[in-house]
Design a protein around this motif. Structure first.
Motif, PDB file in Angstrom:
ATOM      1  N   ASN A  63       0.831  -1.206   0.000  1.00 47.30           N
ATOM      2  CA  ASN A  63       0.000   0.000   0.000  1.00 47.30           C
ATOM      3  C   ASN A  63       0.868   1.261   0.000  1.00 47.30           C
ATOM      4  OD1 ASN A  63      -2.196  -1.872   0.371  1.00 47.30           O
ATOM      5  ND2 ASN A  63      -3.393  -0.139   1.106  1.00 47.30           N
ATOM      6  N   ARG A  98      -4.020   9.106  -0.343  1.00 42.25           N
ATOM      7  CA  ARG A  98      -4.467   8.971   1.047  1.00 42.25           C
ATOM      8  C   ARG A  98      -5.928   8.535   1.105  1.00 42.25           C
ATOM      9  NH1 ARG A  98      -2.881  10.571   6.068  1.00 42.25           N
ATOM     10  NH2 ARG A  98      -0.996  11.526   5.219  1.00 42.25           N
ATOM     11  N   HIS A 100      -7.429   6.672  -0.855  1.00 42.91           N
ATOM     12  CA  HIS A 100      -7.536   5.272  -1.261  1.00 42.91           C
ATOM     13  C   HIS A 100      -6.723   4.334  -0.358  1.00 42.91           C
ATOM     14  CE1 HIS A 100      -9.121   7.194  -4.902  1.00 42.91           C
ATOM     15  NE2 HIS A 100      -9.671   6.037  -5.186  1.00 42.91           N
ATOM     16  N   GLY A 101      -6.225   4.851   0.751  1.00 48.12           N
ATOM     17  CA  GLY A 101      -5.550   3.988   1.717  1.00 48.12           C
ATOM     18  C   GLY A 101      -4.110   3.666   1.404  1.00 48.12           C
ATOM     19  N   TYR A 102      -3.479   4.475   0.554  1.00 50.67           N
ATOM     20  CA  TYR A 102      -2.068   4.255   0.221  1.00 50.67           C
ATOM     21  C   TYR A 102      -1.201   5.299   0.923  1.00 50.67           C
ATOM     22  CZ  TYR A 102      -3.457   1.060  -3.540  1.00 50.67           C
ATOM     23  OH  TYR A 102      -3.978   0.019  -4.256  1.00 50.67           O
ATOM     24  N   ASP A 103       0.081   5.006   1.031  1.00 43.50           N
ATOM     25  CA  ASP A 103       1.057   5.951   1.544  1.00 43.50           C
ATOM     26  C   ASP A 103       1.999   6.373   0.423  1.00 43.50           C
ATOM     27  OD1 ASP A 103       0.240   6.022   4.261  1.00 43.50           O
ATOM     28  OD2 ASP A 103       1.193   4.080   4.589  1.00 43.50           O
TER      29      ASP A 103
END
Length: 343
Positions: A63, A98, A100-103
């Motif tokens: 992620n 952010r 979409h839950g990514y870093d």
């Protein structure tokens, strides 16, 4: 400070095996709903924080999305310090990933080997390449299965990757036509590297096209190159125009940052804008509308370009594309106070 809670502590608290806890944390459907609920309750009660590195290795997904810049020095600090264009684009990228839950992870590419090592050791899910890179790097990247989206690249390799760009040639044409229509004939074009910057090359083609349509013969003496898009480089170029090119009364700079630096130098030497010089930039970064006078420019929505690029790489990661995506975003001329009819 107490000892770090482990997966075994969670298993003991929930009365299950460590393997069952691992299944739940990794989204593997091998336990009953009742057992899953007990495990999640134990996780909450113990404030257990999974080891993200271990989870990413087990899932083969981190992620994390990498953003890669071409590295000319040992640090990326000058890119963000001197070029607000990239800061605005990163804002758009971060906004989407952010949600979409990514870093986001940022780095600079030095050698192809170092770049590959960086990607693999961090288990990066997808990559955004901002700018032009050495050809050997594009060749090396073909060995990766990670989705890659190129931004601001005009290379023969763009057909091998997802690609986001704006209509740079048309932008150069619009900027130059605006100055021609104001009665200017001696129009300078200020670029970064025409050979190494395909984006600037496209803008120059538009500049040249507009001059020829107006019956003006393009002159190489009106074309200037600087090392990087920075305020200081624009300022120094403004000094050079005053000293060595007194015939020039209009400037099209390939970035707002350069244009603002040029304006500052001219104003400090007592020149008035737009009475003495008309200046046009490219990008429409936030500072452009607050400058004095406000800067006429070619607007590309930089924040939105970041949004589109981030959306593309996420969709590629999640296998929503059946073919490579090539997106060309539109541009428009924004007329403000830095341009006027030649007196």
């Amino acid at each position: 400070m107490g000892e770090k809670i482990t997966i075994r502590d969670v298993a003991k608290h929930a009365g299950v095996s460590a393997a069952s806890v691992s299944y739940v944390l990794n989204g593997i459907n091998k336990v009953s709903d009742e057992t899953k609920e007990r495990i999640l309750t134990a996780v909450k009660e113990l404030n257990y924080e999974p080891n993200l590195t271990a989870v990413s290795l087990s899932k083969q997904k981190s992620n994390m999305i990498g953003v890669m810049f071409p590295l000319t020095d040992d640090s990326l600090s000058t890119i963000f310090k001197d070029n607000h264009y990239y800061s605005e684009m990163i804002s758009g990228i971060e906004y989407v990933i952010r949600k979409h839950g990514y870093d986001l992870v940022i780095s600079g590419a030095s050698s192809p080997a170092d770049c590959l090592k960086w990607i693999r050791t961090r288990n990066i899910d997808g990559l955004l390449f901002l700018g032009a890179f050495p050809h050997r790097l594009y060749e090396k990247m073909k060995a990766l299965s990670n989705p890659i989206v190129l931004v601001d690249t005009y290379e023969r390799y763009e057909r091998d990757y997802h690609h986001i760009s704006v209509d740079d040639e048309y932008g150069g044409y619009l900027a130059t036509t605006h100055l021609v229509n104001l009665g200017h004939k001696e129009i300078a074009f200020v670029a970064h590297h025409l050979v190494n910057s395909p984006v600037d090359k496209k803008r120059y083609i538009g500049y040249e096209k507009a001059l020829k349509e107006a019956g003006i013969t393009p002159s190489k003496t009106f074309v200037f190159e600087v090392n990087e898009s920075s305020f200081d480089n624009g300022y120094n170029l403004g000094d050079k125009l005053l000293k060595d090119h007194k015939d020039i009364r209009a400037v099209f700079a390939s970035s707002d940052t350069l244009a603002l630096g040029i304006m500052k130098a001219l104003q400090e030497k007592g020149k008035k804008i737009p009475q003495d010089y008309s200046i046009v930039g490219f990008d429409d970064i936030t500072f452009s509308s607050y400058a004095s006078p406000s800067l006429t420019t070619i607007r590309q929505d930089v924040f939105n370009k970041g949004v589109v690029a981030a959306t593309s790489v996420i969709q590629a990661i999640e296998h929503r594309f059946s073919t490579l995506q090539h997106v060309k975003l539109s541009v428009e001329l924004i007329i403000r106070d830095s341009t006027a009819k030649r007196g």
